[in-house]
Design an enzyme around this catalytic site. Structure first.
Site, PDB file in Angstrom:
ATOM      1  N   ASP A  79     -42.707  25.226 -26.810  1.00 38.83           N
ATOM      2  CA  ASP A  79     -41.249  25.221 -27.032  1.00 38.83           C
ATOM      3  C   ASP A  79     -40.559  24.104 -26.254  1.00 38.83           C
ATOM      4  O   ASP A  79     -41.119  23.531 -25.316  1.00 38.83           O
ATOM      5  CB  ASP A  79     -40.627  26.577 -26.660  1.00 38.83           C
ATOM      6  CG  ASP A  79     -40.799  26.939 -25.194  1.00 38.83           C
ATOM      7  OD1 ASP A  79     -41.902  26.718 -24.661  1.00 38.83           O
ATOM      8  OD2 ASP A  79     -39.833  27.426 -24.575  1.00 38.83           O
ATOM      9  N   ASP A 107     -41.485  17.167 -22.824  1.00 36.89           N
ATOM     10  CA  ASP A 107     -41.670  18.444 -22.133  1.00 36.89           C
ATOM     11  C   ASP A 107     -41.791  19.510 -23.217  1.00 36.89           C
ATOM     12  O   ASP A 107     -40.785  19.977 -23.717  1.00 36.89           O
ATOM     13  CB  ASP A 107     -40.472  18.702 -21.211  1.00 36.89           C
ATOM     14  CG  ASP A 107     -40.546  20.030 -20.496  1.00 36.89           C
ATOM     15  OD1 ASP A 107     -41.580  20.718 -20.614  1.00 36.89           O
ATOM     16  OD2 ASP A 107     -39.551  20.389 -19.832  1.00 36.89           O
ATOM     17  N   GLU A 140     -41.595  29.242 -22.931  1.00 36.26           N
ATOM     18  CA  GLU A 140     -41.715  28.928 -21.503  1.00 36.26           C
ATOM     19  C   GLU A 140     -40.345  28.626 -20.923  1.00 36.26           C
ATOM     20  O   GLU A 140     -40.017  29.022 -19.807  1.00 36.26           O
ATOM     21  CB  GLU A 140     -42.664  27.729 -21.309  1.00 36.26           C
ATOM     22  CG  GLU A 140     -43.052  27.460 -19.860  1.00 36.26           C
ATOM     23  CD  GLU A 140     -42.080  26.588 -19.070  1.00 36.26           C
ATOM     24  OE1 GLU A 140     -42.192  26.556 -17.839  1.00 36.26           O
ATOM     25  OE2 GLU A 140     -41.191  25.959 -19.682  1.00 36.26           O
ATOM     26  N   GLU A 141     -39.545  27.904 -21.688  1.00 38.44           N
ATOM     27  CA  GLU A 141     -38.242  27.439 -21.181  1.00 38.44           C
ATOM     28  C   GLU A 141     -37.236  28.574 -21.010  1.00 38.44           C
ATOM     29  O   GLU A 141     -36.185  28.386 -20.406  1.00 38.44           O
ATOM     30  CB  GLU A 141     -37.667  26.369 -22.127  1.00 38.44           C
ATOM     31  CG  GLU A 141     -38.556  25.134 -22.299  1.00 38.44           C
ATOM     32  CD  GLU A 141     -38.557  24.222 -21.071  1.00 38.44           C
ATOM     33  OE1 GLU A 141     -37.969  24.597 -20.045  1.00 38.44           O
ATOM     34  OE2 GLU A 141     -39.158  23.134 -21.156  1.00 38.44           O
ATOM     35  N   ASP A 164     -47.630  20.513 -17.353  1.00 37.18           N
ATOM     36  CA  ASP A 164     -46.205  20.745 -17.606  1.00 37.18           C
ATOM     37  C   ASP A 164     -45.392  20.266 -16.414  1.00 37.18           C
ATOM     38  O   ASP A 164     -44.706  21.050 -15.770  1.00 37.18           O
ATOM     39  CB  ASP A 164     -45.973  22.241 -17.863  1.00 37.18           C
ATOM     40  CG  ASP A 164     -44.545  22.528 -18.285  1.00 37.18           C
ATOM     41  OD1 ASP A 164     -43.830  21.582 -18.636  1.00 37.18           O
ATOM     42  OD2 ASP A 164     -44.147  23.710 -18.247  1.00 37.18           O
TER      43      ASP A 164
HETATM   44 ZN   LIG Z   1     -42.025  22.332 -19.519  1.00 36.05          ZN
END
Ligand SMILES: [Zn+2]
Length: 382
Positions: A79, A107, A140-141, A164
Site C-alpha cells: 500500500d 514507499d 502498513e501505512e 521499507d
Molecule cells: Zn513504507
C-alpha cells in the site's frame, strides 16, 4: 547480473498501479502473476475482512536450491499513502519522481522491485540459496494493520529483512514502541452569558492539560504529540465535552510508559482543579483515557545473525554499511515480537509521504545486489 533496465521497467509499471491503503487489490493481482511466473507458490490470506482491504497479505514461497538450507524472509508492503492515485512518473536519467501532483509510491515499491529482482537473479544465475518466503503486506501505512493480522505460522523463515526505509546501505535495527491514546474531557454545560459560574469548560481543562504537557521531542529516545482535538457546540455555551487523540513513541518501553503516564496525569491534574456547586450539587470535571499499544519496539543487537549477514554481505560487495535507529514503526516491529528475527533495510526511497518523493535507480540496483548476496550467504552458513 542484476538488471537495471528490468528494475526500472518494473518500478515504473508498479507505481502506475494505484494501491492506496485498503485498495491494494490491483497491485496484488499483478504481483501474484509476476511471482507465479517466477516459479513461486502464491497465497493471499483472508485478512481483508479484518483490515478492510480489497485483498489480503500475499505470501510467495520459492523452493531453495540447497538441501536443508534455512529459509529466508523478504518483506515489503503493497500500500501507499495518499495522494497516490494516477501516479505519472517522470524519468530524468537515473532519477524517478512523480509529476508533483501525487506521491511516487517508492514507499514501498522500491522495496518490492529490489526483492523481485534479487529472487530472479538467484534463480536465473543458479546461485546457491535456501527457500525464500516473499511477504507483501497490505495497510502498513494505516498502522501496520496488515502485518498485525498476518499469521507468521504461514512463513517457513524465522530470519529475514523488511525493505521499507528511506536512504540506502542502512539497516534499521532500533525503532520505537508506540502508544495510541484518546482522552475525553467531561465538563458541565451552562449558558456562557447568563450562568457561566454554573459551568465547567471542558476546553479550558484540555487547554490546561496540554499546556502543562511535555510534547514534541521529549528526549533523544521519546516523542509525543496531541494530534487532534474536537469539542464544543457554540460560542455561547460552556463546552461540556472535548475529545483528543494523542500518541507517544519511545525506543525504550520504560520511556514510553513514563511519557504515557505523564500525559494522563496532566489531564487528571487539570480536571482536579475544576469543580462547581449548582443547586447544592457538586460537579467535577473528569477525564476518560484510553491507551492502546500500537506496536512494540524493534531492538536488534549488532551481534544477531541478521545484522551480521548484512554487514558481511556489504563488505563482500565493497559497499558502505551502518545500522541506525528511526522514529517510525514498520512491519518489522510486528514480526520481531512474534519470533521472526528481522531488521528493516533501506531500499532507495526518498522524501517519502510527500509529492516530492523520488528514487535513484542506482540505489534500487545496489539494494537488489545486496539482497542476492545476503540470501546466498544465509544458505552457506549453518
Ligand atoms: Zn513504507
Amino acid at each position: 547480473m542484476v538488471n537495471a533496465a528490468r528494475i526500472k521497467d518494473e518500478f515504473l509499471e508498479l507505481v502506475q498501479i494505484s494501491s492506496v491503503s485498503r485498495r491494494e487489490g490491483a497491485v496484488a493481482k499483478r504481483l501474484t502473476k509476476v511471482l507465479e511466473g517466477m516459479g513461486a507458490a502464491v497465497e493471499v490470506d483472508d485478512s481483508g475482512h479484518k483490515t478492510g482491504s480489497d485483498t489480503g497479505n500475499l505470501v510467495a514461497r520459492f523452493p531453495g536450491s540447497v538441501p536443508d538450507a534455512a529459509p529466508f524472509l523478504l518483506c515489503a508492503h503493497m500500500d501507499t499513502v495518499m495522494p497516490g492515485d494516477n501516479v505519472r512518473p517522470v524519468v530524468n536519467g537515473d532519477i524517478i519522481k512523480s509529476d508533483g501532483t501525487t506521491i511516487l509510491g517508492g514507499d514501498d515499491k522500491s522495496g518490492i522491485v529490489a526483492i523481485l529482482e534479487a529472487v530472479r537473479v538467484l534463480r536465473e544465475q543458479r546461485i546457491a540459496h535456501g527457500p525464500v518466503d516473499v511477504l507483501l503486506t497490505v495497510c502498513e501505512e494505516m498502522g501496520l494493520v496488515g502485518a498485525k493480522h498476518f499469521d507468521v505460522g504461514r512463513l517457513r523463515a524465522r530470519t529475514g529483512l523488511v525493505l521499507d526505509c528511506d536512504g540506502v546501505h542502512e539497516l534499521i535495527t532500533r525503532a520505537p514502541a508506540a502508544n495510541r491514546m484518546s482522552f475525553t474531557v467531561h465538563g458541565l454545560e451552562a449558558h456562557a452569558g447568563i450562568a457561566p459560574e454554573e459551568g465547567i469548560s471542558a476546553i479550558r481543562v484540555a487547554a490546561e492539560a496540554i499546556a502543562a504537557m511535555r510534547l514534541g521531542r521529549v528526549s533523544a529516545q521519546t516523542t509525543a504529540n496531541v494530534g487532534r482535538i474536537e469539542g464544543g457546540l457554540a460560542s455561547n455555551i460552556i463546552p461540556n465535552r472535548v475529545m483528543l487523540r494523542a500518541e507517544a513513541r519511545s525506543l525504550s518501553v520504560d520511556g514510553l510508559e513514563a511519557q504515557t503516564a505523564h500525559m494522563r496525569e496532566c489531564f487528571e491534574h487539570a480536571a482536579a482543579g475544576h469543580r462547581v456547586t449548582v443547586g447544592g450539587r457538586e460537579h467535577a470535571a473528569r477525564v476518560e483515557a484510553r491507551v492502546d499499544r500500537d506496536y512494540d519496539p524493534l531492538d536488534v543487537a549488532d551481534s544477531t545473525r541478521i545484522v551480521q549477514l548484512v554487514a558481511t554481505a556489504s563488505r563482500a560487495l565493497g559497499v558502505p554499511f551502518r545500522t541506525r535507529s528511526t522514529g517510525g514503526g514498520s512491519d518489522a516491529n510486528v514480526f520481531t515480537g512474534r519470533g521472526v528475527e528481522v531488521a528493516n533495510l533501506s531500499c532507495g526511497m526518498r522524501e517519502i509521504h510527500t509529492v516530492n518523493e523520488w528514487v535513484d535507480l542506482r540505489d534500487m540496483v545496489s539494494t537488489a545486489r545486496l539482497l542476492v548476496e545476503v540470501v546466498g550467504l544465509h544458505a552457506s552458513k549453518k
